[in-house]
Design a protein around this motif. Structure first.
Motif, PDB file in Angstrom:
ATOM      1  N   ASP A 123       0.764  -1.188   0.292  1.00 40.56           N
ATOM      2  CA  ASP A 123       0.177   0.118  -0.044  1.00 40.56           C
ATOM      3  C   ASP A 123       0.858   1.291   0.003  1.00 40.56           C
ATOM      4  OD1 ASP A 123      -2.284  -1.628   0.045  1.00 40.56           O
ATOM      5  OD2 ASP A 123      -2.869  -1.339   2.282  1.00 40.56           O
ATOM      6  N   ALA A 124       1.889   1.208   0.823  1.00 38.02           N
ATOM      7  CA  ALA A 124       2.797   2.442   0.953  1.00 38.02           C
ATOM      8  C   ALA A 124       3.264   2.614  -0.259  1.00 38.02           C
ATOM      9  CB  ALA A 124       3.790   2.247   2.061  1.00 38.02           C
ATOM     10  N   TRP A 125       3.938   1.545  -1.065  1.00 38.99           N
ATOM     11  CA  TRP A 125       4.710   1.730  -2.346  1.00 38.99           C
ATOM     12  C   TRP A 125       3.928   2.253  -3.453  1.00 38.99           C
ATOM     13  CZ3 TRP A 125       8.106  -3.152  -1.920  1.00 38.99           C
ATOM     14  CH2 TRP A 125       8.892  -3.275  -1.008  1.00 38.99           C
ATOM     15  N   ASN A 126       2.561   1.611  -3.418  1.00 38.99           N
ATOM     16  CA  ASN A 126       1.689   2.146  -4.426  1.00 38.99           C
ATOM     17  C   ASN A 126       1.281   3.717  -4.026  1.00 38.99           C
ATOM     18  OD1 ASN A 126       1.256  -0.521  -5.902  1.00 38.99           O
ATOM     19  ND2 ASN A 126      -0.087  -1.023  -4.461  1.00 38.99           N
ATOM     20  N   ASN A 127       0.978   3.993  -3.254  1.00 37.59           N
ATOM     21  CA  ASN A 127       0.766   5.484  -2.836  1.00 37.59           C
ATOM     22  C   ASN A 127       1.934   6.300  -3.219  1.00 37.59           C
ATOM     23  OD1 ASN A 127      -0.950   7.544  -1.236  1.00 37.59           O
ATOM     24  ND2 ASN A 127       1.136   7.723  -0.280  1.00 37.59           N
ATOM     25  N   ALA A 128       3.278   5.923  -2.900  1.00 45.48           N
ATOM     26  CA  ALA A 128       4.459   6.544  -3.284  1.00 45.48           C
ATOM     27  C   ALA A 128       4.619   6.638  -4.840  1.00 45.48           C
ATOM     28  CB  ALA A 128       5.666   6.007  -2.597  1.00 45.48           C
ATOM     29  N   SER A 129       4.252   5.797  -5.519  1.00 44.43           N
ATOM     30  CA  SER A 129       4.464   5.517  -6.922  1.00 44.43           C
ATOM     31  C   SER A 129       3.456   6.162  -8.014  1.00 44.43           C
ATOM     32  CB  SER A 129       4.472   4.175  -7.259  1.00 44.43           C
ATOM     33  OG  SER A 129       5.856   3.425  -6.541  1.00 44.43           O
ATOM     34  N   TYR A 130       2.358   6.628  -7.141  1.00 44.69           N
ATOM     35  CA  TYR A 130       1.077   7.058  -8.117  1.00 44.69           C
ATOM     36  C   TYR A 130       1.501   8.511  -8.316  1.00 44.69           C
ATOM     37  CZ  TYR A 130      -3.699   7.855  -9.345  1.00 44.69           C
ATOM     38  OH  TYR A 130      -4.798   8.169 -10.109  1.00 44.69           O
ATOM     39  N   GLY A 131       1.606   8.822  -9.544  1.00 41.16           N
ATOM     40  CA  GLY A 131       1.883   9.912 -10.157  1.00 41.16           C
ATOM     41  C   GLY A 131       1.358  11.108  -9.700  1.00 41.16           C
ATOM     42  N   PRO A 132       0.086  11.197  -9.472  1.00 38.61           N
ATOM     43  CA  PRO A 132      -0.910  12.312  -9.133  1.00 38.61           C
ATOM     44  C   PRO A 132      -0.665  12.819  -7.721  1.00 38.61           C
ATOM     45  CG  PRO A 132      -2.376  11.080 -10.620  1.00 38.61           C
ATOM     46  CD  PRO A 132      -0.961  10.199 -10.322  1.00 38.61           C
ATOM     47  N   ASN A 133      -0.221  11.761  -6.660  1.00 38.82           N
ATOM     48  CA  ASN A 133       0.139  12.177  -5.471  1.00 38.82           C
ATOM     49  C   ASN A 133       1.292  12.803  -5.262  1.00 38.82           C
ATOM     50  OD1 ASN A 133      -2.054  10.509  -4.576  1.00 38.82           O
ATOM     51  ND2 ASN A 133      -0.884   8.572  -4.085  1.00 38.82           N
ATOM     52  N   ALA A 134       2.032  13.014  -6.320  1.00 37.50           N
ATOM     53  CA  ALA A 134       3.300  13.940  -6.252  1.00 37.50           C
ATOM     54  C   ALA A 134       4.042  13.934  -5.232  1.00 37.50           C
ATOM     55  CB  ALA A 134       2.762  15.334  -6.480  1.00 37.50           C
ATOM     56  N   MET A 135       4.452  12.614  -4.648  1.00 35.85           N
ATOM     57  CA  MET A 135       5.351  12.417  -3.640  1.00 35.85           C
ATOM     58  C   MET A 135       6.765  12.437  -3.964  1.00 35.85           C
ATOM     59  SD  MET A 135       3.664  10.882  -0.874  1.00 35.85           S
ATOM     60  CE  MET A 135       2.297  12.018  -0.952  1.00 35.85           C
ATOM     61  N   ALA A 136       7.566  13.421  -3.036  1.00 31.10           N
ATOM     62  CA  ALA A 136       9.039  13.750  -3.389  1.00 31.10           C
ATOM     63  C   ALA A 136       9.911  12.436  -3.792  1.00 31.10           C
ATOM     64  CB  ALA A 136       9.492  14.724  -2.226  1.00 31.10           C
TER      65      ALA A 136
END
Length: 539
Positions: A123-136
């Protein structure tokens, strides 16, 4: 840790992280004095800069890592020798370096009581990788199959999926991870803070999570993040991992001035300071004595060239400039002789470093430099030197470099371009510099790959340098399961980069911290996570 990166596969510009390294002596946002540290409650206080975020995948700042690394247990961690060893994982294995099987230790839980499972990492890696989330730290996941689909070329386009195809939850304790290419350094990558797990409660409200992260590590939050002031952590009673705290908690206090932080350390108002300002180091050695904490580091300063400007196209010109720089003289004049003049593209703490790999090209030799300068046809026009205003030492050594180029090579028209730290890395990313520029790198994890691929390959470097043989050797090293064989490929690639010299290695930093009389057993590692907070004992 955290330094700057070029844009590209796995290495999008780490503006926050590089700023973190660049600002190592400017420390934070708001000075906070207060009661003496080391109170009788068994907690201690450490000074640092204000972090940007505490969601693990939304920062590349070493100041954020100070906190995150104690709130979270990654699957893997680094031992004292810099080797990746299991932490939240039971094992991380692969037969082909491309498909990895990860077993998560049973019985672990988050600070809110939620069980830690393989799904927590997925879940954490998917959230981090999802472009629209714009994770640093999004690009740190680009090694995993499916990352490209989560980050369309058109940044305005919505991805067709929100999960990585290369991450499969086989059962409650097993992850199967498929990479885009074989990558032998994947266990090292898993030590990076962005790969921390996330509880379902945190994913529901990331803004609230940023103020009060819920981790699985040895410490939990004590209240919420007091922005521009402090972050209080207390030992987590339900922690079952190997990093059991030897104290009852740590408060990370934010400072805007390195000098103020150092003054508070001297006065006992804080207990640990990881970076003492260079100008205060001689005094700190004298006053702190055995409480002065020197350490080896993996941070290197470089001088890069904008190779899209044809004036810098000649490798002989770049070699001449390298040999005109008196690294040891600058070290003595600016850094009290404590830094280590570069003899390689890699620091000595990294496996694969070869003493004197750079040879005469990193040795001060004005006569040979003049010969190479003449062979290159000299230099025409204004030579502009770029650096940020993050530390006064940058301007100091740039002035010395300029004087050397005037005296040794006859380049008289030299202009300084001192850029605000907040704008410096965006300027480099947009290739607006018109001359040599200061660059540095702090390892995300201690691997030759982390330096060479992220700083020199065609897809990632800031210089505009392309060399297919170099890129192919890095790819071979990444695919190789045998560490010794891999190092051989990395070294061969390094030789090419040294010969071409698109970026000049200058010196490796010296770590210089200190502790108060209230604490003992203080270890500050040379890696991005810094202070080993859970080992600190309070008197």
């Amino acid at each position: 840790m955290t330094s700057q990166r070029g844009a590209g596969r796995g290495v999008r510009l780490r503006v926050a992280g590089l700023a973190a390294v660049a600002l190592a002596a400017s420390l934070g946002l708001s000075a906070c004095g207060g009661d003496d540290a080391g109170a009788s409650d068994g907690t201690f206080t450490a000074g640092h800069s204000e972090p940007d975020h505490l969601v693990p995948a939304n920062t590349t700042s070493s100041y954020a890592f100070d906190v995150i690394s104690e709130l979270f247990d990654n699957l893997m961690t680094l031992d004292r020798a810099g080797k990746a060893v299991p932490l939240a994982a039971e094992s991380v294995t692969s037969d082909d370096q491309k498909v990895w099987t990860i077993k998560v230790k049973p019985g672990q839980k988050f600070h809110n009581g939620e069980p830690l499972t393989a799904q927590s990492f997925a879940d954490a890696w998917n959230n981090a990788s999802y472009g629209p989330n714009a994770m640093a730290a999004n690009e740190y996941f680009s090694y995993i199959k499916g990352h490209k689909e989560l980050n369309p070329e058109d940044e305005n386009a919505k991805p067709e999926t929100d999960t990585l195809s290369g991450v499969e939850v086989a059962d409650q304790s097993t992850l199967k991870v498929t990479l885009t290419d074989p990558f032998s350094q994947f266990p090292q990558l898993l030590t990076y803070p962005a790969y921390a797990p996330m509880p379902k409660a945190g994913l529901k409200d990331l803004k609230a999570f940023d103020d009060h992260p819920i981790g699985n590590g040895p410490y939990k939050m004590d209240g919420t993040w007091e922005r521009n002031k402090q972050i209080k952590l207390v030992a987590f009673a339900g922690y079952t991992g190997p990093r059991k705290p030897q104290n009852k908690g740590v408060t990370w206090k934010s400072y805007s001035s390195a000098d103020t932080a150092y003054t508070d350390l001297r006065a006992g108002r804080i207990d640990v300071l990881q970076t003492i300002p260079s100008a205060k180091v001689p005094e700190a050695k004298r006053l702190l004595r055995d409480r002065f904490l020197p350490r080896k580091m993996g941070t290197i300063d470089y001088l890069g060239f904008p190779l899209w400007d044809k004036r810098f196209a000649s490798a002989d010109l770049r070699r001449a400039i390298s040999m005109s720089i008196d690294r040891q003289g600058i070290n003595k004049a600016v850094y009290n002789g404590d830094y280590i003049p570069a003899d390689s593209l890699l620091p000595a703490i990294i496996e694969g470093h070869r003493p004197n790999a750079c040879g005469e090209l990193c040795t001060y030799n004005p006569s040979k430099a003049r010969d190479l300068f003449g062979k290159a046809g000299g230099f025409k026009g204004t030579l502009e030197l770029y650096f940020s205003n993050a530390q006064p030492t940058y301007a100091q050594w740039m002035r010395i470099v300029a004087n050397s180029l005037r005296e040794n090579l006859g380049i008289q028209d030299i202009q300084f371009r001192q850029v605000p730290a907040s704008d410096y890395f965006s300027m480099l990313r947009e290739r607006k510099e018109k001359g040599p520029y200061r660059q540095n790198w702090e390892a995300d994890y201690p691997s030759a790959q982390n330096y060479l691929e992220n700083m020199w390959t065609s897809a990632n470097n800031r210089m505009g340098w392309t060399n297919k043989e170099f890129d192919d050797l890095i790819a071979k090293a990444n695919r190789t399961a045998d560490p010794r064989e891999g190092i051989g490929f990395y070294n061969r690639a390094e030789d090419i980069a040294i010969r071409e010299m698109p970026m000049i290695p200058l010196w490796t930093w010296a770590g210089q911290g200190g502790r108060s009389q209230n604490v003992d057993d203080v270890t500050i590692t040379p890696y991005s996570t810094g202070l080993v907070a859970h080992e600190v004992t309070v008197k």
